[in-house]
Design a protein around this motif. Structure first.
Motif, PDB file in Angstrom:
ATOM      1  N   GLY A   1       0.817  -1.218   0.000  1.00 13.74           N
ATOM      2  CA  GLY A   1       0.000   0.000   0.000  1.00 13.74           C
ATOM      3  C   GLY A   1       0.842   1.254   0.000  1.00 13.74           C
ATOM      4  O   GLY A   1       0.377   2.325  -0.405  1.00 13.74           O
ATOM      5  N   HIS A   2       2.095   1.129   0.436  1.00 11.36           N
ATOM      6  CA  HIS A   2       2.934   2.333   0.533  1.00 11.36           C
ATOM      7  C   HIS A   2       4.087   2.322  -0.464  1.00 11.36           C
ATOM      8  O   HIS A   2       5.093   3.007  -0.279  1.00 11.36           O
ATOM      9  CB  HIS A   2       3.359   2.558   1.991  1.00 11.36           C
TER      10      HIS A   2
ATOM     11  N   CYS B   1       0.098   7.754   5.513  1.00 13.54           N
ATOM     12  CA  CYS B   1       1.374   7.421   6.149  1.00 13.54           C
ATOM     13  C   CYS B   1       2.274   8.651   6.257  1.00 13.54           C
ATOM     14  O   CYS B   1       3.314   8.622   6.913  1.00 13.54           O
ATOM     15  CB  CYS B   1       2.089   6.333   5.361  1.00 13.54           C
TER      16      CYS B   1
ATOM     17  N   CYS C   1      -0.695  10.598   1.349  1.00 13.31           N
ATOM     18  CA  CYS C   1      -1.139   9.317   1.908  1.00 13.31           C
ATOM     19  C   CYS C   1      -1.213   9.450   3.423  1.00 13.31           C
ATOM     20  O   CYS C   1      -0.535  10.294   4.009  1.00 13.31           O
ATOM     21  CB  CYS C   1      -0.133   8.233   1.520  1.00 13.31           C
TER      22      CYS C   1
ATOM     23  N   CYS D   1       1.417   7.148  -2.684  1.00 16.59           N
ATOM     24  CA  CYS D   1       1.365   5.713  -2.375  1.00 16.59           C
ATOM     25  C   CYS D   1       0.167   5.041  -3.065  1.00 16.59           C
ATOM     26  O   CYS D   1      -0.851   5.693  -3.321  1.00 16.59           O
ATOM     27  CB  CYS D   1       1.195   5.483  -0.882  1.00 16.59           C
TER      28      CYS D   1
END
Ligand SMILES: [Zn+2]
Length: 376
Positions: free
Chosen positions: A240-241, A253, A251, A258
């Motif tokens: 996912g990243h 994060c 994102c 991402c």
């Protein structure tokens, strides 16, 4: 030099082989079949079977009289002699699944609960478990353990959630979770790892597999020859990243571009003020704006899938909440991934999750089943 098995070890080996033989046979078997298949004497088989019958792990599947006389009685596995529970903690809901030792589902429940990292939340989750067991009439003495999944990186050794962006957690100890469920053996793990484990359980042996979980968060798991590959720091499979658009959308994060920023299910639901189900209904009805959003989503998803396929060269399972809606779209996704990879002509390496939205719960519960089966 091979050492001779001691008599106790031999007894244990026979016990394990007999149980596993019955376990692996979908149909009930006779004492004679067990003895023949395993090269054991009938008295050895009988003694072990008597123990299993006493323990409630095996049962006679009925006497069979026939015109030619009595047929030998057959013996079957008591699949619900033990069971385990998987609980999936999500940002807006808790899912619970109970499975027997053949991984058959005994019950499933999804309860809407907003996550909060508080003792009250975990105690409420533990109460949901008790209600779930009551509703299914399951005897707690048969409960092997409770697996709990979270959408984040879990460091089991240090007993903490290292990072769970969808739950807004960083470096949080698991002590409060463990305490709330302390009535049972309990373990906490990453949801995608558990889902991947469930998938590898039902597929042919020794396959390499990538599981890509498409939920509000996008996560993944890597299984090599059925064994989870967790990486040097327990952080593998964080697909996912991976950056798919340099300097792209922010994102959760903290980085930009991402895969999760483009392929979170929020892009198809929360961001549009509708549910996923409504999105796919509108898509089916030919809504132009929805069709455009889906095309953009699919384009980013297939970019990510092509990177994973090129890097890992193995089967990929699409899972998470989105997988339940992908059946009609799988062929198109396969075609588009193949256009973006070097070696693929058909996209058969790409399949959908067998357990739909239950896979994380089933996978984490399966660890207790596996432990039980290997402990004979
Ligand atoms: Zn990210």
């Amino acid at each position: 030099m091979q050492r001779a098995l001691t008599s106790a070890a031999l007894k244990q080996t026979n016990r394990r082989r007999i149980y596993q033989y019955v376990y692996q046979n979908a149909e009930p078997v006779t004492k004679q079949e067990i003895a023949g298949a395993l090269g054991l004497s009938l008295p050895t088989v009988s003694n072990n079977l008597n123990d299993f019958l006493d323990e409630g792990l095996l049962s006679y599947s009925g006497t069979q009289a026939s015109t030619g006389g009595r047929k030998p009685r057959t013996i079957a596995l008591v699949a619900d002699a033990r069971f385990s529970v998987g609980i999936s903690i999500m940002d807006d809901a808790v899912r619970l699944v109970a499975i027997d030792i053949r991984a058959q589902e005994l019950g499933y429940q999804k309860v809407r609960r907003k996550f909060s990292h508080t003792p009250e939340y975990y105690q409420e989750a533990a109460r949901l478990l008790e209600n779930f067991l009551d509703r299914l009439g399951l005897d707690r003495k048969r409960l092997l353990g409770v697996g709990i999944t979270v959408p984040g990186i879990v460091d089991a050794e240090r007993e903490q959630v290292v990072f769970a962006p969808t739950l807004d957690l960083r470096n949080i100890p698991l002590s409060e979770v463990m305490e709330a469920f302390s009535a049972y053996p309990v373990r906490v793990e990453n949801d995608a790892n558990a889902s991947g484990y469930a998938e590898s359980w039902v597929r042919s042996e020794n396959r390499n597999l990538i599981y890509l979980s498409l939920e509000r968060g996008v996560g993944g798991a890597i299984l090599m020859g059925d064994k989870p590959y967790t990486g040097d720091n327990g952080r593998s499979g964080e697909f996912g990243h991976i950056c798919i658009v340099p300097n792209g959308r922010p994102c959760r994060c903290g980085k930009r571009g991402c895969l999760e920023a483009y392929c979170s299910t929020s892009r198809l639901s929360d961001d549009l003020g509708i549910t996923l189900e409504e999105f796919f209904t509108m898509l089916k009805c030919g809504n132009q704006q929805i069709a455009l959003t889906w095309e953009q989503y699919r384009n980013h998803l297939t970019d990510g899938l092509a990177i994973i396929r090129m890097g890992m060269d193995c089967d990929i399972v699409l899972g998470g909440m989105l997988a339940a809606y992908l059946e009609d779209h799988l062929d198109r996704i396969r075609q588009e991934v193949c256009q973006k990879t070097l070696f693929d002509e058909d996209g058969q390496f790409l399949t959908l999750d067998c357990f739909k939205s239950h896979s994380a719960c089933v996978g984490t519960a399966l660890h207790y089943v596996e432990r039980f089966l290997s402990a004979f």
